[in-house]
Motif scaffolding. Structure first.
Motif, PDB file in Angstrom:
ATOM      1  N   ARG A 169       0.863  -1.253  -0.073  1.00  0.00           N
ATOM      2  CA  ARG A 169      -0.124  -0.092  -0.079  1.00  0.00           C
ATOM      3  C   ARG A 169       0.745   1.167   0.103  1.00  0.00           C
ATOM      4  NH1 ARG A 169      -5.382   1.453   0.897  1.00  0.00           N
ATOM      5  NH2 ARG A 169      -5.799   3.249   2.049  1.00  0.00           N
ATOM      6  N   GLY A 170       0.500   2.125  -0.882  1.00  0.00           N
ATOM      7  CA  GLY A 170       1.221   3.341  -1.077  1.00  0.00           C
ATOM      8  C   GLY A 170       2.677   3.420  -1.732  1.00  0.00           C
ATOM      9  N   GLU A 171       3.103   2.227  -2.309  1.00  0.00           N
ATOM     10  CA  GLU A 171       4.278   2.047  -2.814  1.00  0.00           C
ATOM     11  C   GLU A 171       4.504   1.791  -4.251  1.00  0.00           C
ATOM     12  OE1 GLU A 171       6.576  -1.219  -0.749  1.00  0.00           O
ATOM     13  OE2 GLU A 171       6.722  -0.068   1.202  1.00  0.00           O
ATOM     14  N   ALA A 172       3.242   2.158  -5.093  1.00  0.00           N
ATOM     15  CA  ALA A 172       3.240   2.015  -6.488  1.00  0.00           C
ATOM     16  C   ALA A 172       4.389   3.052  -6.831  1.00  0.00           C
ATOM     17  CB  ALA A 172       2.040   2.332  -6.995  1.00  0.00           C
ATOM     18  N   ASP A 173       5.064   2.272  -8.020  1.00  0.00           N
ATOM     19  CA  ASP A 173       6.054   3.216  -8.664  1.00  0.00           C
ATOM     20  C   ASP A 173       5.524   3.577 -10.083  1.00  0.00           C
ATOM     21  OD1 ASP A 173       8.091   4.340  -9.664  1.00  0.00           O
ATOM     22  OD2 ASP A 173       9.586   2.593  -9.664  1.00  0.00           O
ATOM     23  N   ILE A 174       5.229   4.772 -10.442  1.00  0.00           N
ATOM     24  CA  ILE A 174       4.416   5.241 -11.520  1.00  0.00           C
ATOM     25  C   ILE A 174       5.395   5.182 -12.621  1.00  0.00           C
ATOM     26  CG2 ILE A 174       4.913   7.849 -11.385  1.00  0.00           C
ATOM     27  CD1 ILE A 174       1.983   8.171 -12.191  1.00  0.00           C
ATOM     28  N   ASP A 175       6.554   5.424 -12.493  1.00  0.00           N
ATOM     29  CA  ASP A 175       7.571   5.272 -13.411  1.00  0.00           C
ATOM     30  C   ASP A 175       7.817   3.763 -13.927  1.00  0.00           C
ATOM     31  OD1 ASP A 175       8.919   8.053 -14.129  1.00  0.00           O
ATOM     32  OD2 ASP A 175       8.889   7.989 -11.884  1.00  0.00           O
ATOM     33  N   LYS A 176       7.527   2.833 -13.457  1.00  0.00           N
ATOM     34  CA  LYS A 176       7.745   1.564 -13.695  1.00  0.00           C
ATOM     35  C   LYS A 176       6.838   1.041 -14.804  1.00  0.00           C
ATOM     36  CE  LYS A 176       7.920  -3.151 -11.947  1.00  0.00           C
ATOM     37  NZ  LYS A 176       9.371  -3.423 -12.661  1.00  0.00           N
ATOM     38  N   GLU A 177       7.602   0.571 -15.948  1.00  0.00           N
ATOM     39  CA  GLU A 177       6.729  -0.009 -16.961  1.00  0.00           C
ATOM     40  C   GLU A 177       6.414  -1.347 -16.768  1.00  0.00           C
ATOM     41  OE1 GLU A 177       9.682   0.957 -20.510  1.00  0.00           O
ATOM     42  OE2 GLU A 177       8.872   3.088 -20.582  1.00  0.00           O
ATOM     43  N   PHE A 178       5.359  -1.496 -17.041  1.00  0.00           N
ATOM     44  CA  PHE A 178       4.735  -3.124 -17.064  1.00  0.00           C
ATOM     45  C   PHE A 178       4.469  -3.348 -18.652  1.00  0.00           C
ATOM     46  CE2 PHE A 178       3.568  -1.196 -12.971  1.00  0.00           C
ATOM     47  CZ  PHE A 178       3.903  -2.135 -12.153  1.00  0.00           C
ATOM     48  N   ILE A 179       5.194  -4.486 -19.400  1.00  0.00           N
ATOM     49  CA  ILE A 179       5.121  -5.037 -20.178  1.00  0.00           C
ATOM     50  C   ILE A 179       5.010  -6.417 -20.335  1.00  0.00           C
ATOM     51  CG2 ILE A 179       6.247  -5.230 -22.741  1.00  0.00           C
ATOM     52  CD1 ILE A 179       7.930  -2.633 -21.956  1.00  0.00           C
ATOM     53  N   SER A 180       3.780  -7.022 -21.026  1.00  0.00           N
ATOM     54  CA  SER A 180       3.535  -8.494 -20.838  1.00  0.00           C
ATOM     55  C   SER A 180       4.091  -8.918 -22.014  1.00  0.00           C
ATOM     56  CB  SER A 180       1.843  -8.396 -20.716  1.00  0.00           C
ATOM     57  OG  SER A 180       1.795  -9.939 -20.999  1.00  0.00           O
ATOM     58  N   PRO A 181       5.029 -10.161 -21.657  1.00  0.00           N
ATOM     59  CA  PRO A 181       5.351 -10.980 -22.964  1.00  0.00           C
ATOM     60  C   PRO A 181       4.213 -11.668 -23.762  1.00  0.00           C
ATOM     61  CG  PRO A 181       5.798 -12.308 -20.997  1.00  0.00           C
ATOM     62  CD  PRO A 181       5.114 -10.920 -20.564  1.00  0.00           C
ATOM     63  N   GLU A 182       3.222 -11.501 -23.425  1.00  0.00           N
ATOM     64  CA  GLU A 182       1.970 -12.063 -24.220  1.00  0.00           C
ATOM     65  C   GLU A 182       1.517 -10.890 -24.998  1.00  0.00           C
ATOM     66  OE1 GLU A 182      -0.320 -12.942 -20.826  1.00  0.00           O
ATOM     67  OE2 GLU A 182       0.611 -14.858 -20.324  1.00  0.00           O
ATOM     68  N   ASN A 183       1.813  -9.744 -24.988  1.00  0.00           N
ATOM     69  CA  ASN A 183       1.381  -8.726 -25.886  1.00  0.00           C
ATOM     70  C   ASN A 183       2.151  -7.541 -25.621  1.00  0.00           C
ATOM     71  OD1 ASN A 183      -0.067  -6.714 -27.183  1.00  0.00           O
ATOM     72  ND2 ASN A 183      -2.175  -7.124 -26.267  1.00  0.00           N
ATOM     73  N   GLU A 184       3.231  -7.514 -26.581  1.00  0.00           N
ATOM     74  CA  GLU A 184       4.157  -6.546 -26.358  1.00  0.00           C
ATOM     75  C   GLU A 184       3.708  -5.273 -27.363  1.00  0.00           C
ATOM     76  OE1 GLU A 184       7.651  -8.039 -28.046  1.00  0.00           O
ATOM     77  OE2 GLU A 184       7.935  -9.327 -26.109  1.00  0.00           O
ATOM     78  N   ARG A 185       2.677  -4.924 -27.375  1.00  0.00           N
ATOM     79  CA  ARG A 185       2.178  -3.710 -28.071  1.00  0.00           C
ATOM     80  C   ARG A 185       1.459  -2.729 -27.202  1.00  0.00           C
ATOM     81  NH1 ARG A 185       5.547  -3.437 -31.580  1.00  0.00           N
ATOM     82  NH2 ARG A 185       5.671  -5.188 -32.858  1.00  0.00           N
ATOM     83  N   PHE A 186       1.649  -2.907 -26.018  1.00  0.00           N
ATOM     84  CA  PHE A 186       1.192  -1.890 -24.766  1.00  0.00           C
ATOM     85  C   PHE A 186       2.192  -1.725 -23.699  1.00  0.00           C
ATOM     86  CE2 PHE A 186      -0.785  -5.049 -22.317  1.00  0.00           C
ATOM     87  CZ  PHE A 186      -0.749  -4.817 -21.294  1.00  0.00           C
ATOM     88  N   VAL A 187       2.217  -0.731 -23.084  1.00  0.00           N
ATOM     89  CA  VAL A 187       2.967  -0.570 -21.843  1.00  0.00           C
ATOM     90  C   VAL A 187       2.142   0.192 -20.992  1.00  0.00           C
ATOM     91  CG1 VAL A 187       4.028   1.382 -22.900  1.00  0.00           C
ATOM     92  CG2 VAL A 187       5.064   0.386 -20.919  1.00  0.00           C
ATOM     93  N   LEU A 188       2.179  -0.196 -19.731  1.00  0.00           N
ATOM     94  CA  LEU A 188       1.315   0.326 -18.711  1.00  0.00           C
ATOM     95  C   LEU A 188       2.210   0.913 -17.536  1.00  0.00           C
ATOM     96  CD1 LEU A 188      -1.720  -0.022 -17.417  1.00  0.00           C
ATOM     97  CD2 LEU A 188      -0.896  -2.008 -16.214  1.00  0.00           C
ATOM     98  N   HIS A 189       1.636   2.118 -17.002  1.00  0.00           N
ATOM     99  CA  HIS A 189       1.927   2.621 -15.906  1.00  0.00           C
ATOM    100  C   HIS A 189       0.741   2.647 -14.920  1.00  0.00           C
ATOM    101  CE1 HIS A 189       5.673   4.105 -17.713  1.00  0.00           C
ATOM    102  NE2 HIS A 189       5.004   4.437 -18.747  1.00  0.00           N
ATOM    103  N   ASP A 190       0.986   2.594 -13.480  1.00  0.00           N
ATOM    104  CA  ASP A 190       0.148   2.263 -12.657  1.00  0.00           C
ATOM    105  C   ASP A 190       0.185   3.537 -11.608  1.00  0.00           C
ATOM    106  OD1 ASP A 190      -1.824   1.423 -10.832  1.00  0.00           O
ATOM    107  OD2 ASP A 190      -0.300   0.236  -9.848  1.00  0.00           O
ATOM    108  N   SER A 191      -0.939   4.185 -11.168  1.00  0.00           N
ATOM    109  CA  SER A 191      -0.938   5.084  -9.986  1.00  0.00           C
ATOM    110  C   SER A 191      -1.953   4.843  -9.001  1.00  0.00           C
ATOM    111  CB  SER A 191      -0.904   6.561 -10.650  1.00  0.00           C
ATOM    112  OG  SER A 191      -1.314   7.349  -9.583  1.00  0.00           O
ATOM    113  N   GLN A 192      -1.757   4.586  -7.929  1.00  0.00           N
ATOM    114  CA  GLN A 192      -2.736   4.289  -7.007  1.00  0.00           C
ATOM    115  C   GLN A 192      -3.621   5.816  -6.854  1.00  0.00           C
ATOM    116  OE1 GLN A 192      -2.749   1.152  -4.733  1.00  0.00           O
ATOM    117  NE2 GLN A 192      -2.135   0.900  -6.783  1.00  0.00           N
ATOM    118  N   GLY A 193      -4.727   5.578  -6.165  1.00  0.00           N
ATOM    119  CA  GLY A 193      -5.682   6.617  -6.175  1.00  0.00           C
ATOM    120  C   GLY A 193      -5.220   7.799  -5.175  1.00  0.00           C
TER     121      GLY A 193
END
Length: 586
Positions: A169-193
């Protein structure tokens, strides 16, 4: 979408060669194109020729380039003097006059005693050009833990797992890129509320968005934002004060980046209203639908508009099976506004990345085709000097890239191309003899194919030549003839139809030869004869050198399209056996 892209002239090398009898000596040369300048200098003084290799190849997108060859002229008893020999290089002339030389496409031109030899690289796929500009759709998802972000991303992009909530909780890293090996055509950034008691997350998000907005390359910028909010209970609050502040400042923070508010867990909201209505003994379908609209407006839409303005984009979302249309709506809303406010390349990459809307896949296939290779097929300068296999292969790549299946190596194989080439000239194929609905017809044929198998793992038999080498005409050079026009048109429509059937069978799974053969066989029995006969009739009536061929291609694809809203019901009719993804011999 941009209407048309000129085919770049991809120059892989230039050789400047002096005749043995010439009194000149070449010092250096300048290639000028697209407001750019490429200087060519001698590698070694003793080299007779002046040459340069370009890796990657130089892409010339203008109709004309110029090559200036700087020489010294030496005559006996005279002081050497400098001279410049200029070559005007017209793309049209180069494409029409290239010849194959030891497997290399070359263009030669001579001025006086200087010969210039330009080597051209192979046809460049339009999809590769788009994906070079924007290789991944970059999405920022904002929302509190438990709002349903992970499941939403998994369904929208057809992956098994994404780690947007696997942090404390509270430790989301918005700069981290989440790239799935099953679909390399999108990259996700996560920000908590953004909680009321903590402005740090809001400030971190603002800083992140600002940094990304200032990045020069499209691929590094944020292309869209999804703000995920759970639909509150009757006495609940939709927006935390931090979220309200973010929305109040959204135009200042985001600029032109589209933001879509997704009201999640819509199924729970509907279930609660329906349960309350049934328990009150006042259940009325019409009144209930009106109640859903009024309640959603009161709990979500009005508070949102008060905080963000009336132009804020929003939609309801549920990841439950019966609510797939809500995810399609979110994807469509995102794509439309990315195209409007960001770029067409980012919008196309979103269409490629998503795996929930078959209609957007068809739309993207047509859009990429219209950019280049589907235009003016019957009299195309794009294909001059190339073999038919070269032409069909680049079209093949453009189409399969759009559908973005998991593990699509078999779709790029010679064996699959051989299946697609089979019967390409044949319109005398079995007709269905039934009222035509492409989706229903395909499903009935798939069901019959599977029912006819001796067992769930019995091989699918599709007659096919051992390889495309057996089809002689694919090695012929492209010619502006009706039969060539007919073949290219047919290949485009056939392949697009087969991609749709594969989407039904394995939209999120690996594409095995077994799945491919089922799709090809189902298409052969469901709609192939109609497509082939209509194209042959079209070509025989009109010499389609212009875009009437393109219009016919688009019409046939639309006539043989599976509607997005029908996909779920059609899949339910197909009882897929175990082992569908197991590889088998072609």
């Amino acid at each position: 979408m941009s209407e048309i892209t000129l085919v770049p002239l991809h120059i892989s090398s230039i050789i400047i060669r002096l005749d043995d009898s010439s009194n000149k000596k070449v010092d250096f040369a300048e290639l000028k194109f697209d407001s750019q300048r490429q200087e060519i200098r001698r590698n070694f003084e003793q080299d007779k020729d002046l040459s340069a290799n370009f890796d990657p190849a130089i892409a010339v997108t203008t109709e004309r380039a110029s090559l200036s060859v700087h020489c010294q002229y030496r005559a006996v008893g005279m002081i050497p003097r400098k001279t410049i020999v200029k070559f005007s290089l017209y793309t049209k002339d180069i494409l029409s006059k290239t010849v194959d030389h030891d497997g290399q496409r070359e263009y030669r031109t001579t001025e006086g005693k200087i010969t210039v030899i330009i080597s051209l690289s192979q046809l460049q796929s339009t999809s590769s050009d788009v994906l070079q500009i924007c290789p991944r759709f970059r999405l920022l998802v904002i929302g509190k833990t438990g709002v349903g972000k992970s499941t939403l991303i998994k369904q929208a992009f057809g992956i098994k797992g994404v780690y947007v909530e696997k942090h404390k909780r509270g430790e989301a890293d918005i700069d981290k890129e989440f790239i799935s090996p099953e679909n390399e055509r999108f990259v996700l950034h996560d920000s908590q509320g953004f909680e009321a008691s903590d402005n740090s997350r809001l400030n971190i998000a603002k800083d992140f968005i600002d940094r990304r907005r200032k990045m020069s390359k499209l691929q590094d910028q944020i292309h869209a934002i999804w703000l995920c909010l759970s639909i509150p209970h009757a006495d609940g609050r939709l927006l935390e004060s931090g979220v309200e502040k973010f929305l109040n400042l959204r135009k200042e923070i985001l600029g032109d980046i589209p933001i879509i508010v997704a009201f999640t867990k819509f199924d729970e909201f509907v279930d609660k209203l329906e349960l309350d209505a049934m328990e009150s003994d006042e259940y009325d379908e019409t009144a209930l639908e009106a109640l859903k609209i009024d309640t959603l407006n009161k709990l979500c839409i009005q508070p949102l508009k008060e905080a963000a303005g009336t132009d804020i984009l929003h939609t309801v979302v549920s990841t439950k099976e019966d609510y797939e249309s809500t995810i399609r709506q979110l994807i469509d809303l995102t794509t439309t506004n990315v195209e409007k406010y960001v770029t067409s390349e980012a919008a196309l990459t979103m269409m490629i990345a998503q795996r929930v809307d078959i209609g957007l896949k068809v739309k993207a296939s047509i859009a990429i085709g219209k950019k280049r290779y589907w235009r003016g097929i019957g009299s195309s300068m794009n294909f001059t000097g190339f073999t038919m296999l070269d032409c069909l292969s680049v079209i093949h790549k453009d189409i399969i890239d759009v559908w973005n299946f998991v593990d699509s190596r078999h779709l790029a194989s010679d064996q699959f191309k051989a299946l697609m080439l089979k019967d390409l000239d044949n319109a005398d194929l079995p007709h269905t003899g039934e009222a035509f609905d492409f989706g229903l017809s395909v499903v009935s044929k798939i069901t019959a194919i599977l029912a006819s198998l001796a067992g769930p793992l019995a091989p699918i038999v599709v007659s096919v030549a051992a390889g495309v080498v057996l089809i002689k005409w694919v090695y012929d050079t492209y010619q502006r003839t009706n039969i060539v026009l007919q073949r290219i048109m047919t290949y485009i429509v056939d392949l697009t139809c087969v991609m749709q059937i594969l989407f039904l069978l394995a939209s999120t799974g690996p594409i095995s030869p077994r799945v491919i053969k089922i799709a090809v066989k189902a298409y052969e029995e469901a709609g192939k004869s109609t497509v082939h006969s209509e194209i042959q009739s079209h070509v025989s009536v009109t010499r389609s050198g212009g875009d009437d061929a393109l219009e016919e291609i688009v019409r046939l694809i639309n006539d043989h399209s599976i509607k997005a809203e029908d996909v779920q019901a059609l899949r339910a009719k197909i009882k897929l056996p175990v082992g569908l993804q197991v590889d088998e011999e072609w």
